[in-house]
Design a protein around this motif. Sequence first.
Motif, PDB file in Angstrom:
ATOM      1  N   ARG A   1      -2.951   1.334  15.960  1.00  0.00           N
ATOM      2  CA  ARG A   1      -2.458   1.941  14.710  1.00  0.00           C
ATOM      3  C   ARG A   1      -0.977   2.409  14.909  1.00  0.00           C
ATOM      4  N   VAL A   2       0.082   1.857  14.118  1.00  0.00           N
ATOM      5  CA  VAL A   2       1.254   2.328  14.497  1.00  0.00           C
ATOM      6  C   VAL A   2       1.712   3.445  13.936  1.00  0.00           C
ATOM      7  N   VAL A   3       2.443   4.143  14.661  1.00  0.00           N
ATOM      8  CA  VAL A   3       2.789   5.631  14.176  1.00  0.00           C
ATOM      9  C   VAL A   3       4.338   5.607  14.079  1.00  0.00           C
ATOM     10  N   LYS A   4       5.212   4.672  14.291  1.00  0.00           N
ATOM     11  CA  LYS A   4       6.656   4.671  14.251  1.00  0.00           C
ATOM     12  C   LYS A   4       7.062   3.372  14.230  1.00  0.00           C
ATOM     13  N   VAL A   5       8.243   3.249  13.264  1.00  0.00           N
ATOM     14  CA  VAL A   5       8.755   2.053  13.400  1.00  0.00           C
ATOM     15  C   VAL A   5      10.436   2.023  13.191  1.00  0.00           C
ATOM     16  N   ALA A   6      11.263   1.243  13.977  1.00  0.00           N
ATOM     17  CA  ALA A   6      12.545   1.131  14.171  1.00  0.00           C
ATOM     18  C   ALA A   6      12.977  -0.177  13.957  1.00  0.00           C
ATOM     19  N   ALA A   7      13.848  -0.208  13.074  1.00  0.00           N
ATOM     20  CA  ALA A   7      14.599  -1.721  12.772  1.00  0.00           C
ATOM     21  C   ALA A   7      15.957  -1.580  13.299  1.00  0.00           C
ATOM     22  N   GLY A   8      16.296  -2.757  14.157  1.00  0.00           N
ATOM     23  CA  GLY A   8      17.587  -2.707  14.698  1.00  0.00           C
ATOM     24  C   GLY A   8      18.492  -3.708  14.107  1.00  0.00           C
ATOM     25  N   GLY A   9      19.695  -4.111  14.393  1.00  0.00           N
ATOM     26  CA  GLY A   9      20.314  -5.189  13.891  1.00  0.00           C
ATOM     27  C   GLY A   9      19.812  -6.476  13.822  1.00  0.00           C
TER      28      GLY A   9
ATOM     29  N   PRO B   1       0.831  -1.183   0.037  1.00  0.00           N
ATOM     30  CA  PRO B   1      -0.029   0.149   0.019  1.00  0.00           C
ATOM     31  C   PRO B   1       0.761   1.127  -0.063  1.00  0.00           C
ATOM     32  N   SER B   2       0.431   2.264  -0.061  1.00  0.00           N
ATOM     33  CA  SER B   2       0.987   3.659   0.059  1.00  0.00           C
ATOM     34  C   SER B   2       1.871   3.683   1.366  1.00  0.00           C
ATOM     35  N   ILE B   3       3.070   4.111   1.298  1.00  0.00           N
ATOM     36  CA  ILE B   3       4.060   3.955   2.517  1.00  0.00           C
ATOM     37  C   ILE B   3       4.248   5.460   2.936  1.00  0.00           C
ATOM     38  N   LYS B   4       4.366   5.547   4.082  1.00  0.00           N
ATOM     39  CA  LYS B   4       4.359   6.771   4.897  1.00  0.00           C
ATOM     40  C   LYS B   4       5.852   6.913   5.369  1.00  0.00           C
ATOM     41  N   ALA B   5       6.464   5.851   5.946  1.00  0.00           N
ATOM     42  CA  ALA B   5       7.926   5.882   6.569  1.00  0.00           C
ATOM     43  C   ALA B   5       8.431   4.508   6.335  1.00  0.00           C
ATOM     44  N   ILE B   6       9.922   4.415   6.572  1.00  0.00           N
ATOM     45  CA  ILE B   6      10.644   3.201   6.589  1.00  0.00           C
ATOM     46  C   ILE B   6      11.761   3.432   7.367  1.00  0.00           C
ATOM     47  N   SER B   7      12.098   2.182   7.911  1.00  0.00           N
ATOM     48  CA  SER B   7      13.292   2.005   8.914  1.00  0.00           C
ATOM     49  C   SER B   7      13.915   0.683   8.540  1.00  0.00           C
ATOM     50  N   VAL B   8      15.208   0.920   8.041  1.00  0.00           N
ATOM     51  CA  VAL B   8      16.013  -0.202   7.693  1.00  0.00           C
ATOM     52  C   VAL B   8      16.992  -0.842   8.599  1.00  0.00           C
ATOM     53  N   GLY B   9      16.763  -2.034   8.889  1.00  0.00           N
ATOM     54  CA  GLY B   9      17.939  -2.512   9.818  1.00  0.00           C
ATOM     55  C   GLY B   9      19.010  -3.229   9.160  1.00  0.00           C
ATOM     56  N   GLY B  10      19.726  -4.023   9.852  1.00  0.00           N
ATOM     57  CA  GLY B  10      20.964  -4.661   9.210  1.00  0.00           C
ATOM     58  C   GLY B  10      20.435  -5.284   7.997  1.00  0.00           C
ATOM     59  N   ASN B  11      19.684  -6.202   7.856  1.00  0.00           N
ATOM     60  CA  ASN B  11      19.328  -7.042   6.922  1.00  0.00           C
ATOM     61  C   ASN B  11      17.735  -7.196   6.876  1.00  0.00           C
ATOM     62  N   HIS B  12      17.117  -6.616   7.558  1.00  0.00           N
ATOM     63  CA  HIS B  12      15.335  -6.396   7.363  1.00  0.00           C
ATOM     64  C   HIS B  12      14.866  -5.027   7.408  1.00  0.00           C
ATOM     65  N   THR B  13      13.970  -5.168   6.994  1.00  0.00           N
ATOM     66  CA  THR B  13      13.095  -3.626   6.743  1.00  0.00           C
ATOM     67  C   THR B  13      11.811  -3.543   7.086  1.00  0.00           C
ATOM     68  N   LEU B  14      11.250  -2.461   7.751  1.00  0.00           N
ATOM     69  CA  LEU B  14       9.962  -2.176   8.250  1.00  0.00           C
ATOM     70  C   LEU B  14       9.226  -1.238   7.450  1.00  0.00           C
ATOM     71  N   ALA B  15       8.183  -1.244   6.800  1.00  0.00           N
ATOM     72  CA  ALA B  15       7.533  -0.131   6.229  1.00  0.00           C
ATOM     73  C   ALA B  15       6.308   0.285   6.974  1.00  0.00           C
ATOM     74  N   LEU B  16       5.922   1.518   7.190  1.00  0.00           N
ATOM     75  CA  LEU B  16       4.770   1.965   7.935  1.00  0.00           C
ATOM     76  C   LEU B  16       3.981   2.431   6.850  1.00  0.00           C
ATOM     77  N   THR B  17       2.535   2.247   6.780  1.00  0.00           N
ATOM     78  CA  THR B  17       1.708   2.527   5.728  1.00  0.00           C
ATOM     79  C   THR B  17       1.136   3.962   6.140  1.00  0.00           C
ATOM     80  N   GLN B  18       0.362   4.583   5.271  1.00  0.00           N
ATOM     81  CA  GLN B  18      -0.360   5.620   5.759  1.00  0.00           C
ATOM     82  C   GLN B  18      -1.577   5.355   6.591  1.00  0.00           C
ATOM     83  N   THR B  19      -2.018   4.112   6.594  1.00  0.00           N
ATOM     84  CA  THR B  19      -3.009   3.715   7.514  1.00  0.00           C
ATOM     85  C   THR B  19      -2.681   3.311   8.910  1.00  0.00           C
TER      86      THR B  19
END
Length: 422
Positions: free
Chosen positions: A403-411, A348-366
């Motif tokens: 409803r998730v508002v922030k994402v943070a991907a670590g190692g 879906p439409s993505i609002k924000a991303i956080s990239v960890g060492g080798n994985h990723t979290l993408a937060l949607t507009q909803t």
Amino acid sequence: MSQGHTKRAREGHSTTPSLKKSKSSLAQTDLLPAPVRETTPGRVYVFGTGDCAQLGLGEDVLSRKKPANLAALNDEQIVDIAAGGMHNMALTAEGKLWSWGVNDQRTLGRSGDEYTPMPVEGLDNVKIVKVACSDSLTVALTEEGNVYTWGTFRSAEGILGHSKEKEVQELPTIVEGLREIVDIATGTDHVLALDVKGIVYSWGNGQQMQLGRRIVPRRMLNGLTPESVGAKGMTKVGAGSYHSFAIDKEGKAYAWGLNTYGQCGNEDPNVENVPSVALIDGLKSETISDVQGGEHHSFALTKEGKLYGFGRSDSHQLGLGYTEEPGSEDPSSHKKAIRHPTLITGLPSIKAISVGGNHTLALTQTGDVYAWGFGEMLACGNGEEEDVEKPLKLTGQQIEKCRVVKVAAGGQHSVILAVLER
């Protein structure tokens, strides 16, 4: 690295630092807006591997397959989060920081229990608006535009130092010479800062050209002093483990640093390093709002909410469902790299991303989260110890009505901030 990053092995005079002066004659209206602290409080949830205190759930909880509430922060009005290689920060509505995780190099900015969130010390009269975590360093931006750091930088040979005068900084200390900063980003061992005039500064370890300037091996400590990377007119900075990004006013993305897998957007397999700020040609037709990287891969988010990935893909870091271009003749194809910025479909439409060492979290507009990539450490939150080939929606009993508002991907772990409203 928003950056989070892993602990994998690298591939690849004056007591007050002074910065090179800019001859900018920008009008007041051309200045970037001052940083603003987030105001929507939520609850913190963690998942992934916690054998080094990354989850903050106590020393008996070594992993969580699904998002678990970090109850110790429920009453603290948390408005933002950041994840590093093995430590985390949470920012309150009042501009205070809480930390947990590995504290070997004083990355927590405090003493005390590593397995439980506790307040960062030494910032009593300071209000923080943004925080970023590297592997062994933490960086905080104040509402006045000052930058504080603590911990240390590392190089391929071990501890590099916090500054020329201090090997490990135990408590937050201001970075002298930096003023009117509006954005910060961290790699594994380097920092970027953007000032109101759109000038980008870098400091830390420069062994992979991530500082945008050549650092002579016998004078590596020179890299610990912030200097301009030569980029002007920028509006945002981002970083991967060993590479760096900036975005200009037109939404064009630039990169420099390690490029062994094409993570800087340079598609030539013979170009292992991009030594200075260079336009990412494969993204020229898009208006980019954010660029972030992991260990050896990168993502660019467009203003329309589309996501493009490029770089290493052997653990499905790019979420494309394949690990190299079909029929690739790339001489380095055994490294499983996709060098051309490629659209990640099925999102879906993505609002924000956080990239960890080798994985990723993408937060949607909803307010939903999608995760993919390296899965052995449970950092994708799907409950399986296998790589996630394509973006998979994050679920869990504890976040069913959130409803998730922030994402943070670590190692090897992930952190999300969510509000209950469904």
